[in-house]
Design an enzyme around this catalytic site. Sequence first.
Site, PDB file in Angstrom:
ATOM      1  NE  ARG A  88     -10.278  11.103   6.473  1.00  0.00           N
ATOM      2  CZ  ARG A  88      -9.326  10.125   6.840  1.00  0.00           C
ATOM      3  NH1 ARG A  88      -9.443   8.727   6.180  1.00  0.00           N
ATOM      4  NH2 ARG A  88      -8.590  10.309   7.622  1.00  0.00           N
ATOM      5  CE1 TYR A 122      -4.472   9.849   8.310  1.00  0.00           C
ATOM      6  CE2 TYR A 122      -4.144   8.125   6.910  1.00  0.00           C
ATOM      7  CZ  TYR A 122      -5.109   8.880   7.776  1.00  0.00           C
ATOM      8  OH  TYR A 122      -6.289   8.317   7.761  1.00  0.00           O
ATOM      9  NE  ARG A 180      -2.917   7.336  -4.424  1.00  0.00           N
ATOM     10  CZ  ARG A 180      -3.899   7.085  -3.425  1.00  0.00           C
ATOM     11  NH1 ARG A 180      -4.962   6.862  -3.851  1.00  0.00           N
ATOM     12  NH2 ARG A 180      -3.294   7.269  -2.158  1.00  0.00           N
ATOM     13  CD  GLU A 218     -11.464   1.188   3.651  1.00  0.00           C
ATOM     14  OE1 GLU A 218     -10.741   1.047   4.491  1.00  0.00           O
ATOM     15  OE2 GLU A 218     -11.524   1.203   2.453  1.00  0.00           O
ATOM     16  CE1 TYR A 228      -3.459   2.768   0.270  1.00  0.00           C
ATOM     17  CE2 TYR A 228      -2.410   3.370   2.331  1.00  0.00           C
ATOM     18  CZ  TYR A 228      -3.429   3.503   1.445  1.00  0.00           C
ATOM     19  OH  TYR A 228      -4.039   4.712   1.395  1.00  0.00           O
TER      20      TYR A 228
END
Length: 329
Positions: free
Chosen positions: A222, A209, A157, A322, A150
């Site tokens: 979000r 983060y 990305r 999730e 990830y």
Amino acid sequence: MVQASENPQVRPVLPRTPHVTYRMADPKTALAEPGTLAVFGFGAGAPDSDDPRWLRVALECFDAPAPLELWQVDGDVSCGRHDAVRWSTGGGWLFAAIELNERDFGGTEATARHAYAELRRFMGTREQSVLRIWNYISDINRGDGDAECYKQFCDGRAAGLGDFFAEGFPAATAIGHHNGEHLLQVYLLANGDPGTAIENPRQVSAWRYPRQYGRTSPGFARAMLMPARDALAISGTAAVVGHASAHEGDLEAQLNETLTNLEALLATADMPAGFDTHSPLKAYVRRPVDAPRVREILQQRLPGVPVLLIHGDVCRSELLVEIDGWRFA
């Protein structure tokens, strides 16, 4: 005739958000319906199709047979391919998808970089804003530290995008699959008008983060309020409070925390509280043994809400479930 630009009282009519449903249907029949922008099948049992609007998602559904997911718009739909990108457009909306095998590019980071560079080049041919993205990644938690898949995906990305989202991130989901083909699947929904990014006051924004979550912070909002303000596209949401994972090892507590985060998003977006029969959700469950309990809790907490229960790994290995989806006004 008075033009809209000459009269501040006159506002352009914004396109209605695509209607999203789960349905038991034959893919050919669904694709033939007027206004079908995209159709998704789930798992190895879904058929193949050369139609650019069809995508077989590399995630298995706990329901058998699995329903299809349909996106339908007001208006005629055209579709085609642009290099590795498949696309369709109609009713003011654009669907685009790319599917690459990591073995062809030398790993997760390089594949993500190539996929997002391709999508960026394609979107450069369109005057539209990307509002929502889905990412399905092979073995998302494989590897340690910065070598975790990830984190490698986030690095790739960002490299592929460059400054494409300099003005703000779309809503997004990133989930790990187990189909063994080392596929990276990315698809998006875009519109000529911008949406409104929504953050959760209970959580640190993902792009802020701290370093412990990787060299490159995840780039997503979000949730995204659609241009016509008739729907909220909800990003992958889990038991994260602040920036930390909560309730490690406790499935029920994580699920309840996730539902609290969903309600916080609805409140921040000024959407009605709760979900209804027209608000399709997906619940990604890490451990198959947990699926019956997740189903039971969601049926109790969200009665009548269509929920697709899927075997998928959350981007943090300690998170067991999730949820993402849609809340229509």
